[in-house]
Design an enzyme around this catalytic site. Structure first.
Site, PDB file in Angstrom:
ATOM      1  N   HIS A   1      41.211  19.585 -27.702  1.00  0.00           N
ATOM      2  CA  HIS A   1      41.397  18.990 -26.407  1.00  0.00           C
ATOM      3  C   HIS A   1      42.862  18.134 -26.101  1.00  0.00           C
ATOM      4  O   HIS A   1      43.822  18.466 -26.882  1.00  0.00           O
ATOM      5  CB  HIS A   1      40.027  17.946 -26.043  1.00  0.00           C
ATOM      6  CG  HIS A   1      39.030  18.516 -26.278  1.00  0.00           C
ATOM      7  ND1 HIS A   1      38.288  19.675 -25.611  1.00  0.00           N
ATOM      8  CD2 HIS A   1      38.105  18.450 -27.478  1.00  0.00           C
ATOM      9  CE1 HIS A   1      37.213  19.986 -26.104  1.00  0.00           C
ATOM     10  NE2 HIS A   1      37.154  19.355 -27.162  1.00  0.00           N
TER      11      HIS A   1
ATOM     12  N   GLU B   1      36.787  12.255 -26.890  1.00  0.00           N
ATOM     13  CA  GLU B   1      36.906  13.191 -28.087  1.00  0.00           C
ATOM     14  C   GLU B   1      38.413  13.311 -28.211  1.00  0.00           C
ATOM     15  O   GLU B   1      38.961  13.418 -29.486  1.00  0.00           O
ATOM     16  CB  GLU B   1      36.421  14.273 -27.749  1.00  0.00           C
ATOM     17  CG  GLU B   1      36.212  15.255 -28.913  1.00  0.00           C
ATOM     18  CD  GLU B   1      35.703  16.662 -28.490  1.00  0.00           C
ATOM     19  OE1 GLU B   1      35.315  16.833 -27.418  1.00  0.00           O
ATOM     20  OE2 GLU B   1      35.915  17.691 -29.523  1.00  0.00           O
TER      21      GLU B   1
ATOM     22  N   HIS C   1      37.435  18.379 -33.946  1.00  0.00           N
ATOM     23  CA  HIS C   1      36.647  17.842 -32.774  1.00  0.00           C
ATOM     24  C   HIS C   1      35.433  16.844 -33.074  1.00  0.00           C
ATOM     25  O   HIS C   1      35.230  16.660 -34.016  1.00  0.00           O
ATOM     26  CB  HIS C   1      35.786  19.321 -32.141  1.00  0.00           C
ATOM     27  CG  HIS C   1      36.966  20.263 -31.684  1.00  0.00           C
ATOM     28  ND1 HIS C   1      37.069  20.380 -30.202  1.00  0.00           N
ATOM     29  CD2 HIS C   1      37.618  20.958 -32.253  1.00  0.00           C
ATOM     30  CE1 HIS C   1      38.017  21.361 -29.853  1.00  0.00           C
ATOM     31  NE2 HIS C   1      38.421  21.920 -31.398  1.00  0.00           N
TER      32      HIS C   1
ATOM     33  N   GLU D   1      33.408  19.615 -36.336  1.00  0.00           N
ATOM     34  CA  GLU D   1      32.884  18.593 -35.532  1.00  0.00           C
ATOM     35  C   GLU D   1      32.390  17.661 -36.319  1.00  0.00           C
ATOM     36  O   GLU D   1      31.292  17.527 -37.116  1.00  0.00           O
ATOM     37  CB  GLU D   1      31.583  19.507 -34.885  1.00  0.00           C
ATOM     38  CG  GLU D   1      31.986  20.625 -33.920  1.00  0.00           C
ATOM     39  CD  GLU D   1      32.149  20.225 -32.590  1.00  0.00           C
ATOM     40  OE1 GLU D   1      32.776  19.062 -32.398  1.00  0.00           O
ATOM     41  OE2 GLU D   1      32.553  21.123 -31.678  1.00  0.00           O
TER      42      GLU D   1
HETATM   43 ZN    ZN Z   1      35.838  19.539 -28.920  1.00  0.00          ZN
END
Ligand code: ZN
Length: 335
Positions: free
Chosen positions: A125, A162, A217, A299
């Site tokens: 992101h 995030e 992430h 993640e």
């Molecule tokens: Zn993400």
């Protein structure tokens, strides 16, 4: 670990407990000289190692910005629907440590085992994606289909985004890898208004001829869903996507990162995806589908779970996360 094999023989008696053995020869003057020389060398080498350690051999690059209320787009992350991989994670050899020989002249090589290797870090992101919804909603070709250029990502309930998390971990990871001599490139460093788009993120790794790429992430799942998982590319061959050559090395990279991440952070593998392996294979991510070099996503935890969020917002924990990812990459590159 001590080792008393044949190689230790020149410096000690052959077998002091053998009553029938030949009488031990008196030490020759040459051997005595060697012993004295060694006695002088060992503290010197030890001192050199201590100096290396003190001067930053184990430095921490922390730039913890702490928590802060930051506007986060309400756009929810695409739910994770990948199929879990079969099998259990392998256990690999030990992690990188500063146990290399401290003898003078070898320090440089021992301290930079990743010299000549290229690692691309993809901080997921972008902190300002939320201010550019039109641009990031534009569809891009990921080979298998079309997807949004990028997404805003998730955040903790208290507003730690995030995108801030991924960039912070990326900085820590970059420092750790550079300390080992690796050439490191980030796909974005807070230096562009949005994105890059997922297709460009993949192509940055390809153009760099990266030996390994990791996309960082944190998930946005339900409260109670905890732990980390590593996302591996599935085999796709459609349009511009052809992952067949990177499936196997990426799986190896992902397993090593998962093992070292678990060890470094003490976090558990996801309790909501991956059947406890911490590994998930997906064929719907442009960042993986368009990669031609070994690449995985991680993640690191679930931002929407209170307990995981307490970890993700801790600078000390993010340092452990970066260390685990760094160790996994180093293990992969040294194979
Ligand atoms: Zn993400």
């Amino acid at each position: 670990m001590s080792y008393t094999g044949p190689h230790s023989e020149p410096f000690g008696p052959t077998d002091p407990y053998d009553p029938y053995g030949p009488p031990r020869p008196r030490r020759s003057p040459l051997r005595r000289t060697l012993t004295v020389a060694l006695a002088a060398l060992v503290p010197g080498a030890l001192l050199g190692w201590l100096v290396y350690e003190t001067l930053g051999g184990s430095g921490n690059g922390g730039d913890d910005g702490g928590n802060g209320a930051e506007g986060v787009g309400a756009g929810a992350r695409t739910s994770v629907t990948g199929s879990p991989t079969a099998g259990t994670p392998d256990h690999k050899a030990g992690t990188l440590s500063a146990s290399a020989s401290p003898s003078p002249g070898q320090d440089a090589d021992a301290a930079t085992p990743l010299k000549g290797r290229v690692v691309v870090i993809d901080p997921g992101h972008n902190v300002t994606n939320s201010q550019h919804t039109a641009e990031i909603n534009r569809k891009v070709d990921i080979g298998t289909n079309f997807k949004e250029c990028d997404t805003t990502g998730t955040s903790t309930n208290s507003g730690y985004s995030e995108a801030r998390f991924t960039l912070d971990v990326a900085h820590r990871l970059r420092t750790l890898l550079q300390e080992q001599g690796a050439t490191v490139k980030l796909t974005q460093d807070g230096d562009r208004p949005f994105g890059p788009c997922v297709d460009e993120r993949a192509r940055i790794g390809n153009a760099a001829h990266a030996d390994a790429v990791v996309s960082i992430h944190a998930d946005g799942s339900a409260e109670g869903n905890r732990g980390f998982h590593v996302i591996l590319p599935g085999a796709v061959h459609q349009g511009a996507a052809d992952t067949r050559a990177i499936v196997a090395p990426s799986k190896e990279l992902g397993k090593l990162i998962a093992d070292d991440f678990a060890q470094s952070t003490g976090s558990s593998r996801s309790n909501y995806i991956g059947d406890g392996t911490g590994l998930v294979t997906r064929e719907d991510l442009g960042g993986l589908n368009l990669s031609t070099v070994p690449k995985v996503f991680i993640e690191c935890g679930n931002m929407r779970d209170t307990k995981d969020a307490a970890l993700l917002t801790s600078g000390a924990w993010r340092q452990k996360a970066a260390q685990g990812i760094s160790d996994g990459i180093a293990s992969f590159l040294r194979k």
